[in-house]
Design an enzyme around this catalytic site. Structure first.
Site, PDB file in Angstrom:
ATOM      1  N   ILE A  85       0.857  -1.200   0.000  1.00  0.00           N
ATOM      2  CA  ILE A  85       0.000   0.000   0.000  1.00  0.00           C
ATOM      3  C   ILE A  85       0.885   1.238   0.000  1.00  0.00           C
ATOM      4  CG2 ILE A  85      -0.213  -0.024   2.527  1.00  0.00           C
ATOM      5  CD1 ILE A  85      -3.098   1.129   2.127  1.00  0.00           C
ATOM      6  N   CYS A  86       0.449   2.213  -0.742  1.00  0.00           N
ATOM      7  CA  CYS A  86       1.202   3.453  -0.899  1.00  0.00           C
ATOM      8  C   CYS A  86       0.649   4.512   0.051  1.00  0.00           C
ATOM      9  CB  CYS A  86       1.088   3.897  -2.359  1.00  0.00           C
ATOM     10  SG  CYS A  86       2.063   5.342  -2.752  1.00  0.00           S
ATOM     11  N   VAL A  87       1.250   4.639   1.231  1.00  0.00           N
ATOM     12  CA  VAL A  87       0.888   5.713   2.156  1.00  0.00           C
ATOM     13  C   VAL A  87       2.180   6.331   2.695  1.00  0.00           C
ATOM     14  CG1 VAL A  87      -1.433   4.969   2.849  1.00  0.00           C
ATOM     15  CG2 VAL A  87       0.512   4.080   4.071  1.00  0.00           C
ATOM     16  N   ARG A  91       6.430   5.375   4.660  1.00  0.00           N
ATOM     17  CA  ARG A  91       7.683   5.619   3.937  1.00  0.00           C
ATOM     18  C   ARG A  91       8.372   6.852   4.509  1.00  0.00           C
ATOM     19  NH1 ARG A  91       4.381   5.758  -1.220  1.00  0.00           N
ATOM     20  NH2 ARG A  91       5.031   7.902  -1.055  1.00  0.00           N
TER      21      ARG A  91
END
Length: 148
Positions: A85-87, A91
């Site tokens: 998942i891109c959150v 990151r």
């Protein structure tokens, strides 16, 4: 040791203040690996779906972010085929003060409100932007097939 104390405290906090629609349990007595699920919101493109993911805490948590991997397939611009998942909070925006409760709430928000911005899946994001009806139909179909 500090990692385990912090994780135990956060698990207690989550148990005391559960997030509506999210279930969490540790995996096989490994406190650093959590089996989680999100019941999609009724106003979400994924309504009636239950999406499972694993949250894995590194040994140097909270100084390094957990990794999240969805095990339920989902048609989402911010979640790729491998389940990543891109959150930003997982990151570049990670800080040791971020709680796992807030991470779970951010993941839930991201799942329920897909956005074409900052996508992991540019093709899905483009469809969401340019043909929302087709995106919604495909999201609904995936949900029926994989999350019910």
């Amino acid at each position: 040791m500090a990692t385990l104390r912090r994780v135990q405290k956060e698990l207690r906090d989550i148990a005391a203040n559960p997030i509506d629609g999210i279930a969490v349990e540790t995996k096989d007595d490994n406190i650093l690996e959590w089996k989680c699920s999100i019941k999609a919101a009724s106003d979400s493109p994924y309504k009636n779906g239950i999406f499972h993911f694993t949250l894995t805490l590194p040994a140097n948590y909270p100084f390094k972010a957990p990794t999240v991997t969805f095990t339920t397939r989902i048609y989402h611009p911010g979640i790729n085929d491998e389940g990543a998942i891109c959150v930003p909070v997982l990151r570049d925006d990670w800080k040791p003060t971020v709680t796992l409760s807030s991470v779970l709430a951010i993941i839930q928000e991201k799942l329920n409100n897909p956005s074409p911005d900052d996508p992991f899946e540019p093709d899905i994001a483009a469809l969401l932007k340019n043909d929302k009806a087709k995106f919604l139909a495909t999201a609904k179909e995936y949900t029926k097939k994989h999350a019910m």
